[in-house]
Motif scaffolding. Structure first.
Motif, PDB file in Angstrom:
ATOM      1  N   THR A 175     -15.914   3.700  -2.491  1.00 28.81           N
ATOM      2  CA  THR A 175     -15.611   2.275  -2.421  1.00 28.81           C
ATOM      3  C   THR A 175     -14.467   1.870  -3.342  1.00 28.81           C
ATOM      4  OG1 THR A 175     -17.253   1.800  -4.131  1.00 28.81           O
ATOM      5  CG2 THR A 175     -17.996   1.702  -1.829  1.00 28.81           C
ATOM      6  N   LEU A 176     -13.976   2.812  -4.129  1.00 35.09           N
ATOM      7  CA  LEU A 176     -12.916   2.557  -5.099  1.00 35.09           C
ATOM      8  C   LEU A 176     -13.269   1.402  -6.035  1.00 35.09           C
ATOM      9  CD1 LEU A 176      -9.765   3.059  -2.863  1.00 35.09           C
ATOM     10  CD2 LEU A 176     -10.790   4.685  -4.453  1.00 35.09           C
ATOM     11  N   THR A 177     -14.486   1.460  -6.543  1.00 33.17           N
ATOM     12  CA  THR A 177     -14.966   0.462  -7.490  1.00 33.17           C
ATOM     13  C   THR A 177     -15.488   1.169  -8.737  1.00 33.17           C
ATOM     14  OG1 THR A 177     -17.156   0.487  -6.485  1.00 33.17           O
ATOM     15  CG2 THR A 177     -15.613  -1.204  -5.710  1.00 33.17           C
ATOM     16  N   TYR A 178     -15.650   0.385  -9.789  1.00 35.27           N
ATOM     17  CA  TYR A 178     -16.192   0.916 -11.038  1.00 35.27           C
ATOM     18  C   TYR A 178     -17.706   0.783 -11.043  1.00 35.27           C
ATOM     19  CZ  TYR A 178     -11.442   0.787 -12.923  1.00 35.27           C
ATOM     20  OH  TYR A 178     -10.120   0.989 -13.135  1.00 35.27           O
ATOM     21  N   LYS A 179     -18.382   1.789 -11.575  1.00 32.53           N
ATOM     22  CA  LYS A 179     -19.823   1.739 -11.816  1.00 32.53           C
ATOM     23  C   LYS A 179     -20.015   1.733 -13.321  1.00 32.53           C
ATOM     24  CE  LYS A 179     -21.503   2.670  -7.583  1.00 32.53           C
ATOM     25  NZ  LYS A 179     -22.544   2.023  -6.885  1.00 32.53           N
ATOM     26  N   GLY A 180     -20.951   0.941 -13.799  1.00 32.51           N
ATOM     27  CA  GLY A 180     -21.222   0.874 -15.225  1.00 32.51           C
ATOM     28  C   GLY A 180     -20.820  -0.443 -15.857  1.00 32.51           C
TER      29      GLY A 180
END
Length: 185
Positions: free
Chosen positions: A118-123
Motif C-alpha cells: 500500500t506504500l504506507t507507513y506502519k507504526g
C-alpha cells in the motif's frame, strides 16, 4: 465419543497426505491452513520442528507466510468484522450473546516499517477512521485493544486495535468505548 473439529481435521489431513506420494503435490483444506497459521503464530520453532521431522503434514513456511501476508491488519473498527460476528452470534443462545468488553493497553516498541503493498507507513499513531498520523514523528508507543468475552461461552474475540503515542487520553478512550458498545449492539 465426540472429538473437537480440529482433531478430525488433523486426522483427515494425515490420511490425505498418506495418499500422495510427492509432498509437493499436497492440497490442504481451509481448516488445516487456518490451524497451521495458528501453530506458526504460536510457535514458529515448533512448526519448523514438526515440518522437518514429518510429525504432521504441514505446508512450507513460505506458504504460511504468504497466507499471513494476505491478512489486512489495520487499526480501528472493521465493519466487515461486525457482519461476520453477527453471523457467528446468530447460532448462539441468548446467554451466549451477552458478554463483557475487555479493554487493555500495552506499551509497544517505537518502530516504523513501510508496507510495500500500500506504500504506507506502519507504526504511526492510528485511531482507524477517526485519525491517522501522516507525520513520521508521530510514532506509536502504545497499543489499545478491545475484546469481547461472552459470559456463557469459552472464547475471547478481538474487536479492535488502536495505536497511540502514550496512553490514550480518557476522553478519547470513552469515545472509543461508546463506539465499541454501539457497534456490538
Amino acid at each position: 465419543m465426540n472429538y473437537p473439529a480440529y482433531q478430525k481435521t488433523i486426522v483427515q489431513e494425515i490420511f490425505n497426505a498418506a495418499k500422495v506420494s510427492n509432498s509437493k503435490g499436497r492440497r490442504y483444506s481451509d481448516e488445516w491452513i487456518m490451524l497451521c497459521m495458528l501453530l506458526h503464530i504460536k510457535s514458529t520453532s515448533g512448526f519448523i520442528f514438526k515440518k522437518k521431522n514429518n510429525i504432521l503434514p504441514l505446508p512450507r513456511v513460505n506458504s504460511i507466510k504468504r497466507y499471513l501476508s494476505l491478512i489486512n491488519t489495520t487499526c480501528g473498527f472493521d465493519p466487515n468484522f461486525f457482519q461476520l460476528f453477527k453471523k457467528h452470534l446468530e447460532n448462539k443462545t441468548i446467554f451466549q450473546k451477552h458478554g463483557i468488553i475487555l479493554v487493555d493497553e500495552i506499551s509497544v516498541r517505537e518502530a516504523i516499517t513501510v508496507c510495500s503493498k500500500t506504500l504506507t507507513y506502519k507504526g504511526l499513531v492510528d485511531y482507524g477512521d477517526d485519525y491517522k498520523a501522516t507525520n513520521i514523528n508521530e510514532k506509536a508507543t502504545s497499543g489499545l485493544v478491545f475484546m469481547f468475552q461472552p459470559l456463557a461461552d469459552s472464547y475471547s474475540q478481538l474487536i479492535a486495535v488502536f495505536a497511540s503515542k502514550g496512553p490514550v487520553v480518557g476522553t478519547e478512550l470513552a469515545k472509543l468505548a461508546i463506539k465499541c458498545i454501539i457497534l456490538l449492539e
